[in-house]
Design an enzyme around this catalytic site. Structure first.
Site, PDB file in Angstrom:
ATOM      1  N   GLY A 151       0.820  -1.203   0.000  1.00 22.33           N
ATOM      2  CA  GLY A 151       0.000   0.000   0.000  1.00 22.33           C
ATOM      3  C   GLY A 151       0.859   1.260   0.000  1.00 22.33           C
ATOM      4  O   GLY A 151       0.532   2.252  -0.663  1.00 22.33           O
ATOM      5  N   ASN A 168      -7.259   3.794   9.736  1.00 23.70           N
ATOM      6  CA  ASN A 168      -6.675   2.601  10.360  1.00 23.70           C
ATOM      7  C   ASN A 168      -6.709   2.619  11.883  1.00 23.70           C
ATOM      8  O   ASN A 168      -6.579   1.590  12.512  1.00 23.70           O
ATOM      9  CB  ASN A 168      -5.227   2.409   9.885  1.00 23.70           C
ATOM     10  CG  ASN A 168      -4.425   3.683   9.925  1.00 23.70           C
ATOM     11  OD1 ASN A 168      -4.781   4.678   9.301  1.00 23.70           O
ATOM     12  ND2 ASN A 168      -3.341   3.675  10.675  1.00 23.70           N
ATOM     13  N   GLN A 221      -7.236  -0.074   4.173  1.00 27.72           N
ATOM     14  CA  GLN A 221      -8.009  -0.735   5.245  1.00 27.72           C
ATOM     15  C   GLN A 221      -9.377  -1.200   4.766  1.00 27.72           C
ATOM     16  O   GLN A 221     -10.020  -2.008   5.441  1.00 27.72           O
ATOM     17  CB  GLN A 221      -8.200   0.231   6.436  1.00 27.72           C
ATOM     18  CG  GLN A 221      -6.944   0.531   7.211  1.00 27.72           C
ATOM     19  CD  GLN A 221      -6.452  -0.657   8.042  1.00 27.72           C
ATOM     20  OE1 GLN A 221      -7.191  -1.577   8.362  1.00 27.72           O
ATOM     21  NE2 GLN A 221      -5.174  -0.638   8.384  1.00 27.72           N
ATOM     22  N   SER A 233      -3.660  -3.141  -0.373  1.00 31.78           N
ATOM     23  CA  SER A 233      -2.544  -3.962   0.094  1.00 31.78           C
ATOM     24  C   SER A 233      -3.080  -5.322   0.540  1.00 31.78           C
ATOM     25  O   SER A 233      -4.004  -5.393   1.360  1.00 31.78           O
ATOM     26  CB  SER A 233      -1.880  -3.235   1.271  1.00 31.78           C
ATOM     27  OG  SER A 233      -0.813  -4.000   1.763  1.00 31.78           O
ATOM     28  N   HIS A 272      -2.018  -7.790   2.441  1.00 30.30           N
ATOM     29  CA  HIS A 272      -1.936  -8.348   3.802  1.00 30.30           C
ATOM     30  C   HIS A 272      -3.019  -7.835   4.742  1.00 30.30           C
ATOM     31  O   HIS A 272      -3.178  -8.341   5.845  1.00 30.30           O
ATOM     32  CB  HIS A 272      -0.530  -8.157   4.402  1.00 30.30           C
ATOM     33  CG  HIS A 272      -0.212  -6.768   4.859  1.00 30.30           C
ATOM     34  ND1 HIS A 272      -0.271  -6.398   6.175  1.00 30.30           N
ATOM     35  CD2 HIS A 272       0.183  -5.662   4.180  1.00 30.30           C
ATOM     36  CE1 HIS A 272       0.095  -5.116   6.292  1.00 30.30           C
ATOM     37  NE2 HIS A 272       0.370  -4.653   5.096  1.00 30.30           N
ATOM     38  N   THR A 317      10.477  -7.659 -11.787  1.00 30.34           N
ATOM     39  CA  THR A 317       9.940  -8.990 -12.088  1.00 30.34           C
ATOM     40  C   THR A 317       8.696  -9.261 -11.243  1.00 30.34           C
ATOM     41  O   THR A 317       8.696  -9.008 -10.035  1.00 30.34           O
ATOM     42  CB  THR A 317      11.022 -10.060 -11.818  1.00 30.34           C
ATOM     43  OG1 THR A 317      12.139  -9.746 -12.658  1.00 30.34           O
ATOM     44  CG2 THR A 317      10.520 -11.460 -12.117  1.00 30.34           C
ATOM     45  N   CYS A 344       2.240   0.686  12.259  1.00 27.57           N
ATOM     46  CA  CYS A 344       3.454   1.207  11.655  1.00 27.57           C
ATOM     47  C   CYS A 344       4.048   2.268  12.556  1.00 27.57           C
ATOM     48  O   CYS A 344       5.094   2.826  12.296  1.00 27.57           O
ATOM     49  CB  CYS A 344       3.139   1.784  10.283  1.00 27.57           C
ATOM     50  SG  CYS A 344       2.008   0.751   9.378  1.00 27.57           S
TER      51      CYS A 344
HETATM   52  N1  PLP Z   1      -2.527   3.030   4.355  1.00 30.16           N
HETATM   53  C1  PLP Z   1      -3.214   2.641   5.438  1.00 30.16           C
HETATM   54  C2  PLP Z   1      -4.536   3.273   5.742  1.00 30.16           C
HETATM   55  C3  PLP Z   1      -2.706   1.629   6.272  1.00 30.16           C
HETATM   56  O1  PLP Z   1      -3.401   1.248   7.355  1.00 30.16           O
HETATM   57  C4  PLP Z   1      -1.451   1.064   5.956  1.00 30.16           C
HETATM   58  C5  PLP Z   1      -0.852   0.046   6.849  1.00 30.16           C
HETATM   59  O2  PLP Z   1      -1.142  -0.033   8.038  1.00 30.16           O
HETATM   60  C6  PLP Z   1      -0.785   1.500   4.809  1.00 30.16           C
HETATM   61  C7  PLP Z   1      -1.346   2.478   4.031  1.00 30.16           C
HETATM   62  C8  PLP Z   1       0.533   0.898   4.401  1.00 30.16           C
HETATM   63  O3  PLP Z   1       0.290  -0.327   3.778  1.00 30.16           O
HETATM   64  P1  PLP Z   1       1.486  -1.381   3.558  1.00 30.16           P
HETATM   65  O4  PLP Z   1       1.759  -1.974   4.878  1.00 30.16           O
HETATM   66  O5  PLP Z   1       0.944  -2.379   2.594  1.00 30.16           O
HETATM   67  O6  PLP Z   1       2.611  -0.616   2.988  1.00 30.16           O
END
Ligand code: PLP
Length: 374
Positions: free
Chosen positions: A72, A151, A179, A199, A201, A237, A324
């Site tokens: 993301g 988030n 999210q 994203s 995950h 790749t 994060c």
């Molecule tokens: N944007 C939001 C709203 C998120 O919650 C997150 C990750 O917590 C990200 C972006 C970043 O995504 P990624 O972990 O795939 O880089």
């Protein structure tokens, strides 16, 4: 293996079994580089085509509007760094509650390219209002980037209305839907967005893979220069196993979207009821219109970090804010933006429930909170 309760699904989610099974052949035997012309590369090439179709269908896009990225963060960086590359004057409008994957790249654009960055304030529920956006669009062109769902507090933004206003004023519109994808219904055509980041995950897919939706007709120069992959717009790749895992997980989540939403909202309601019955004093942050399962709770007079560590000792994984941000002990910018006072912000935790959680998990979390806080 140690048994624990995982209630941090906004940080990441468990890889689905279906996705894992779908990925394994590409990690074991089908390892050809999809860009090669020989027969061995035909299957991965086909897998890319099929995955792109599945992902496009899941968000109402066309396959040639989907570009695979590594996460993301990359998708967000790509849009913010490149959407205005043809313009000498760059105006970027975003909100004060965006993820750092938007805020920090906006700051970079300001510092390194002289972009003007406007940070929109949100109301107490964390919503970007349409009049505030309208007032901020003072140039003839620019980029608006507003997240679909937050988030930390789960608030869902009125993306359709915001995108309409941006377009009326000649601005492009991006939404960070990291999210939201796989958790709430999304149709990019109905929303009217130009770009959308996702994203894998966050929706039970693997880590290290994501995608960017770029509306047909919008040109966005590449962020990663190199080979001709992704129609020449994103070199590198292809991560076939990742792409296949992402498509499989998304398809599975979309297939069960309504039942997942209903189930997670039931878990959420149960937790709130148990907390209310226990006599704990707390405030729930965010809005009525929120991501199912994202529960931000402030316990004034308590320390969110301490609650997190005590829950950890009891085998329960939650968060104090954005995952994060776990190294950043400052008060969350999101809580600050919704007007939380320092004491409430310090006493805030985020519980994020997912489809793998059970009623027993929720009961254990409520019990643990009572033991820690009362
Ligand atoms: N944007 C939001 C709203 C998120 O919650 C997150 C990750 O917590 C990200 C972006 C970043 O995504 P990624 O972990 O795939 O880089």
């Amino acid at each position: 293996m140690k048994q624990f309760i995982y209630a941090d699904n906004a940080a990441t989610t468990r890889l689905s079994e279906e996705a894992l099974d779908a990925m394994l052949p590409w990690l074991r035997n089908e390892y050809a580089n999809a860009s090669q012309p020989y027969a061995f590369a035909r299957k991965p090439k086909k897998a890319l085509v099929e995955a792109r179709e599945i992902i496009a269908q899941s968000i109402g896009a066309e396959p040639n509007e989907i570009y695979f990225t590594s996460c993301g963060t990359e998708s967000n960086n790509w849009v913010v760094q490149r959407a205005l590359s043809d313009c000498t004057y760059k105006h970027i409008v975003t909100s004060a509650i965006e993820h750092h994957a938007i805020l920090n790249v906006c700051q970079q654009m300001k510092d390194m390219q002289g972009a003007e960055v406007t940070l929109l304030q949100v109301n107490a529920e964390g919503i970007v209002t349409t009049p505030s956006l309208e007032k901020s669009l003072t140039a003839s062109h620019g980029l608006v980037s507003i997240m679909m769902a937050n988030n930390e507090i789960g608030t869902i933004q009125p993306i359709h209305d915001l995108a309409e206003i941006a377009h009326k004023k000649g601005y492009l519109f991006h939404t960070d839907a990291v999210q939201a994808v796989g958790h709430i219904p999304i149709d990019v055509k109905e929303l009217g967005v130009d770009f959308l980041s996702a994203s894998a995950h966050k929706f039970n897919g693997p880590k290290g893979i994501g995608f960017l939706y770029i509306r047909k007709g919008i040109s966005l120069s590449s962020l990663l220069a190199g080979g001709a992959q992704e129609s020449g717009l994103r070199a590198g790749t292809e991560n076939i196993a990742g792409v296949v895992g992402m498509a499989t997980a998304l398809k599975e989540n979309i297939r069960c979207l309504c039942s997942n939403q209903k189930y997670i909202l039931e878990l959420e309601a149960k937790l709130i009821q148990l907390l209310d019955d226990s006599g704990l004093t707390y405030k729930r942050n965010g809005s009525e219109n929120h991501l199912p399962g994202v529960i931000s709770l402030s316990f004034p007079g308590h320390d969110g970090e301490a609650i997190l560590h005590r829950l950890d000792l009891l085998g329960i994984c939650i968060s104090t804010g954005s995952a994060c941000d776990s190294k950043n002990t400052q008060i969350s910018h999101v809580l600050k933006a919704i007007g939380a006072d320092t004491e409430s912000a310090k006493g805030t935790i985020r519980i994020s429930l997912g489809k793998s959680n059970s009623i027993t998990d929720v009961e254990s979390i409520a019990d643990a909170l009572k033991r820690i806080i009362l």
